[in-house]
Motif scaffolding. Structure first.
Motif, PDB file in Angstrom:
ATOM      1  N   GLU A  29       0.821  -1.210   0.000  1.00  0.00           N
ATOM      2  CA  GLU A  29       0.000   0.000   0.000  1.00  0.00           C
ATOM      3  C   GLU A  29       0.856   1.261   0.000  1.00  0.00           C
ATOM      4  N   ARG A  30       1.980   1.232   0.731  1.00  0.00           N
ATOM      5  CA  ARG A  30       2.846   2.417   0.810  1.00  0.00           C
ATOM      6  C   ARG A  30       3.559   2.660  -0.518  1.00  0.00           C
ATOM      7  N   THR A  31       4.013   1.569  -1.161  1.00  0.00           N
ATOM      8  CA  THR A  31       4.839   1.735  -2.365  1.00  0.00           C
ATOM      9  C   THR A  31       4.021   1.678  -3.656  1.00  0.00           C
ATOM     10  N   GLY A  32       2.774   1.210  -3.578  1.00  0.00           N
ATOM     11  CA  GLY A  32       1.972   1.077  -4.795  1.00  0.00           C
ATOM     12  C   GLY A  32       2.530   0.038  -5.757  1.00  0.00           C
ATOM     13  N   ARG A  33       3.135  -1.009  -5.202  1.00  0.00           N
ATOM     14  CA  ARG A  33       3.708  -2.078  -6.031  1.00  0.00           C
ATOM     15  C   ARG A  33       3.305  -3.441  -5.480  1.00  0.00           C
ATOM     16  N   PHE A  34       3.286  -4.457  -6.347  1.00  0.00           N
ATOM     17  CA  PHE A  34       3.029  -5.819  -5.875  1.00  0.00           C
ATOM     18  C   PHE A  34       3.851  -6.822  -6.667  1.00  0.00           C
ATOM     19  N   LEU A  35       3.876  -8.046  -6.148  1.00  0.00           N
ATOM     20  CA  LEU A  35       4.708  -9.118  -6.694  1.00  0.00           C
ATOM     21  C   LEU A  35       3.886 -10.066  -7.567  1.00  0.00           C
ATOM     22  N   VAL A  36       4.464 -10.480  -8.670  1.00  0.00           N
ATOM     23  CA  VAL A  36       3.826 -11.503  -9.509  1.00  0.00           C
ATOM     24  C   VAL A  36       4.847 -12.618  -9.681  1.00  0.00           C
ATOM     25  N   ASP A  37       4.518 -13.842  -9.295  1.00  0.00           N
ATOM     26  CA  ASP A  37       5.506 -14.900  -9.497  1.00  0.00           C
ATOM     27  C   ASP A  37       4.984 -15.999 -10.411  1.00  0.00           C
ATOM     28  N   GLY A  38       5.908 -16.615 -11.115  1.00  0.00           N
ATOM     29  CA  GLY A  38       5.531 -17.699 -12.020  1.00  0.00           C
ATOM     30  C   GLY A  38       5.381 -17.212 -13.446  1.00  0.00           C
ATOM     31  N   PRO A  39       5.677 -18.065 -14.412  1.00  0.00           N
ATOM     32  CA  PRO A  39       5.674 -17.665 -15.818  1.00  0.00           C
ATOM     33  C   PRO A  39       4.317 -17.209 -16.326  1.00  0.00           C
ATOM     34  N   GLN A  40       3.224 -17.848 -15.891  1.00  0.00           N
ATOM     35  CA  GLN A  40       1.917 -17.467 -16.449  1.00  0.00           C
ATOM     36  C   GLN A  40       1.536 -16.049 -16.048  1.00  0.00           C
TER      37      GLN A  40
END
Lengths: 264, 264
Positions: free
Chosen positions: B23-34
């Motif tokens: 919420e503070r950085t406005g970023r999130f993680l996506v893992d895995g090729p799909q």
């Protein structure tokens, strides 16, 4: 009240988390009130023992009373003993040890089934349990499971069925090609559910006896299995989406079959 | 090649597993090729960085090439660095850091949606992700999520959507009653999906704009929310089964809506 976490009884119950022990002893574990309730209701004669904490016995006194009435041994335990027996990280205070009931494909076929599910090389416990629950909800007559699949009596599978494992026969250890042949010989059409299918689900005739054939979570059904089926059926989905997961696809196919049964 | 598991970069990527940091950085993680593939395809301008092990870069060289072509920073890492960055126990060698794109209910309503899903107090990451994937597959225009629900940008939710999080707007932090009012004011009927409903799914008019309202996994929708909806709808299931799980119910309802769209 059982309070010794190191007792032989605790070890023996806990060891049912292992497939080899389940197979040797012919027993499996059911945890949580919903599963235990359905075990008492549908398979009381196979429930060997129930273990319950005082708190859970208070919460589920009706269930404990039903068990006692059915002549089942109900043992009170402290929280530590129940946690040591259970496979889950957060047990719900209630466990049953149940004898397995082996079903055969012959018995299922002799009963004149109209709707079946065949799981081929399904590996994820949650998926297998959810499909069994869906098969039950949509009125399937049995679930058939190939020998390369997850053990349906593993605690995680049993938990995911939320009691459905006691509602309909689940036949395990089947060889997939022999099973397809047996189904066809009994006039049961076999529909491979697979994203490569050219027949769309709404176009399938689900009014006559049929079996949904579901493949592995990652690689689906091998071509040689699909080719052996009466038809290969695809759930129509938006182009931008690669696939549905196994449990979603099975749910939609089974719901379509159940809808046809209601209309008939 | 990034090899220092104690670097600030590793810590900063890993910290995106925490909601407060997202919420503070406005970023999130996506893992895995799909998931990473769909991020590049549908939201390349929002992909800040991609981290990939040598083995994964070999396996997914097309994907790495597309990322580079789109001007995305691709960093090779050793296995230890990728494992330290990822939230999963078995990362698939490929991670993206993506900027969030806040969507608003107003934007969604202005687009003239025909099919929506509203998740109210849905707590399980896998369920939320599966419903977003199902909404995508069956052609929903957006998913709306109340403020008491799981964070849809949590790694487990993103992973369960298998890329669908990039295919359709997901609006979060909504107040459920205000949202129902706004939907109704825009001529969108609201169907509470709940086992207590007296209307059966096959009898619902899904040919006009509507939203499926799904409640919490354990306790469903409170009566005051159900009463605010246009109708309360039940998926017909076998008497012996208490309920479908949330993801199954949502899947069947959405499939019914999609079927009506195709017939229209």
């Amino acid at each position: 009240m059982l309070t010794n976490v190191r007792s032989d009884r605790v070890k023996s119950v806990r060891s049912l988390s292992r497939r080899s022990v389940r197979e040797r002893t012919g027993r499996f574990l059911v945890d949580g009130p919903q599963g235990v309730r359905e075990a008492i209701r549908y398979a009381a004669e196979r429930v060997d023992d129930i273990y319950v904490t005082s708190a859970a016995a208070d919460r589920h006194h009706d269930l404990v009373a039903q068990a006692a009435e059915a002549g089942i041994h109900v043992h009170e335990t402290d929280d530590a003993v129940l946690a040591a027996m259970a496979d889950t990280e957060s047990p719900q205070g209630l466990l049953a040890v149940v004898s397995t009931q082996p079903h055969t494909l012959e018995d299922v076929l002799a009963s004149g089934p109209r709707l079946l599910v065949l799981l081929s090389a399904v590996r994820d416990p949650g998926n297998a349990g959810t499909v069994i629950r869906g098969a039950d909800a949509f009125g399937a007559d049995a679930v058939l499971v190939t020998d390369g699949s997850v053990d349906v009596l593993a605690p995680k599978v049993v938990r995911s069925t939320v009691g459905s494992i006691f509602h309909l026969p689940v036949v395990t250890g089947l060889e997939v090609e022999a099973t397809l042949t047996a189904l066809e010989e009994h006039g049961i059409r076999t529909f491979a559910a697979d994203g490569v299918g050219s027949t769309l689900l709404p176009d399938v005739d689900v009014s006559r006896p049929h079996a949904w054939v579901m493949g592995n979570e990652a690689w689906g059904l091998p071509a040689e299995i699909r080719d052996r089926c009466s038809d290969v059926v695809r759930v129509p989905i938006h182009d931008r989406v690669e696939s549905l997961n196994l449990a979603m696809a099975a749910t939609v196919c089974l719901a379509a079959s159940a809808g046809a049964t209601r209309r008939a």
